[in-house]
Design a protein around this motif. Structure first.
Motif, short mmCIF file in Angstrom:
data_model
loop_
_atom_site.label_atom_id
_atom_site.label_comp_id
_atom_site.label_asym_id
_atom_site.label_seq_id
_atom_site.Cartn_x
_atom_site.Cartn_y
_atom_site.Cartn_z
N MET A 188 0.86 -1.19 0.00
CA MET A 188 0.00 0.00 0.00
C MET A 188 0.89 1.23 0.00
O MET A 188 1.62 1.49 0.97
CB MET A 188 -0.89 -0.02 1.25
N ARG A 189 0.86 1.99 -1.08
CA ARG A 189 1.73 3.16 -1.20
C ARG A 189 0.94 4.43 -0.91
O ARG A 189 -0.12 4.66 -1.49
CB ARG A 189 2.33 3.22 -2.61
N THR A 190 1.47 5.24 -0.02
CA THR A 190 0.77 6.41 0.47
C THR A 190 1.53 7.68 0.14
O THR A 190 2.76 7.73 0.28
CB THR A 190 0.58 6.33 2.00
N GLU A 214 3.90 8.64 -10.57
CA GLU A 214 3.87 7.37 -9.84
C GLU A 214 2.43 7.00 -9.50
O GLU A 214 1.54 7.85 -9.48
CB GLU A 214 4.68 7.47 -8.55
N LYS A 215 2.24 5.72 -9.18
CA LYS A 215 0.92 5.25 -8.73
C LYS A 215 0.90 5.16 -7.21
O LYS A 215 1.77 4.52 -6.61
CB LYS A 215 0.58 3.89 -9.33
N PHE A 216 -0.08 5.81 -6.59
CA PHE A 216 -0.28 5.75 -5.15
C PHE A 216 -1.68 5.19 -4.88
O PHE A 216 -2.61 5.41 -5.66
CB PHE A 216 -0.15 7.14 -4.53
N ASP A 217 -1.81 4.47 -3.77
CA ASP A 217 -3.09 3.88 -3.39
C ASP A 217 -3.89 4.78 -2.46
O ASP A 217 -5.12 4.71 -2.43
CB ASP A 217 -2.86 2.53 -2.69
N ILE A 227 -7.82 7.26 -6.42
CA ILE A 227 -7.03 7.17 -5.20
C ILE A 227 -7.89 7.45 -3.97
O ILE A 227 -8.75 8.34 -3.97
CB ILE A 227 -5.83 8.15 -5.26
N HIS A 228 -7.70 6.67 -2.91
CA HIS A 228 -8.39 6.94 -1.65
C HIS A 228 -7.79 8.19 -1.02
O HIS A 228 -6.57 8.37 -1.02
CB HIS A 228 -8.24 5.76 -0.70
#
Length: 223
Positions: free
Chosen positions: A1-3, A43-46, A73-74
């Protein structure tokens, strides 16, 4: 999980990043909405933890742009305690949740974990410990079938005990885990909150034991 943390206070941003990394998440932070847009494009973040009161473009404008581009994205918003209109507008614009400053680290992690579960399609899960049930997303608790009233401080301390069952927790560790970022809770207050928790939990067989000179321990639940 990337924040991605979007926060212009570098001390708070760094503290949030360290907290999330300690919980096993990957965390990066930027100090403006403009830098956040660049990071999200590259970049892809969650998950994004988004402060509303940013210099230049504010957090609500960034949120509006992201949802207009259908970015899924959340988003967990950080707002001032009295900014009700901002919270309502942010939720209407597509934010998933919000926290008011100052906040406790365990509450932040609980809300992040709820969003992680949601992203994995697990929905709203209860946390069970013997007769105790906690719905961390809805902020509700039960002992058996009976609702359990837990004010914010008691809730935060109980969460910390549940994260560390059968471990001795010093007052210093409890304060560090559950105090708000302005560190406004004393060690003496811990005694008061633990006493209140005991009065609520012990009738159901859950015991918080005092370990003299060391701290407190939540004992294993009854069989």
């Amino acid at each position: 999980m990337r924040t991605l943390i979007v926060e212009d206070d570098p001390l708070l941003a760094d503290g949030l990043a360290q907290l999330l990394r300690s919980a096993g998440l990957t965390a990066d932070y930027v100090g403006s909405a403009e830098l956040a847009e660049a990071a999200l494009a590259a970049e892809k973040f969650d998950l994004m933890i988004l402060d509303i009161g940013l210099p230049g473009m504010d957090g609500l404008e960034l949120l509006t742009r992201l949802r207009a581009r259908h970015n899924p994205i959340h988003v967990l918003m950080l707002t001032a305690r009295d900014a009700l209109n901002e919270r309502v507008r942010g939720l209407n614009l597509g934010a998933d949740d919000y926290l008011t400053k100052p906040f406790a680290s365990v509450e932040l992690l609980a809300r992040v974990n709820a969003l992680v579960r949601r992203s994995r399609g697990q929905g709203n899960l209860r946390r069970e410990y013997g007769p105790l049930s906690l719905d961390e997303e809805a902020h509700r608790a039960w002992l058996g079938d009976q609702p359990l009233d837990l004010p914010q401080r008691e809730w935060a301390i109980l969460q910390f005990f549940l994260d560390n069952p059968a471990r001795v927790l010093s007052k210093e560790r409890i304060v560090a885990a559950v105090c708000t970022w302005d560190r406004d809770m004393s060690e003496n207050a811990v005694e008061v909150y633990v006493s209140r928790l005991r009065a609520k939990l012990e009738p159901a067989g859950l015991r918080i034991r005092t370990v003299r000179g060391l701290g407190y321990m939540l004992e294993d639940p009854p069989a």
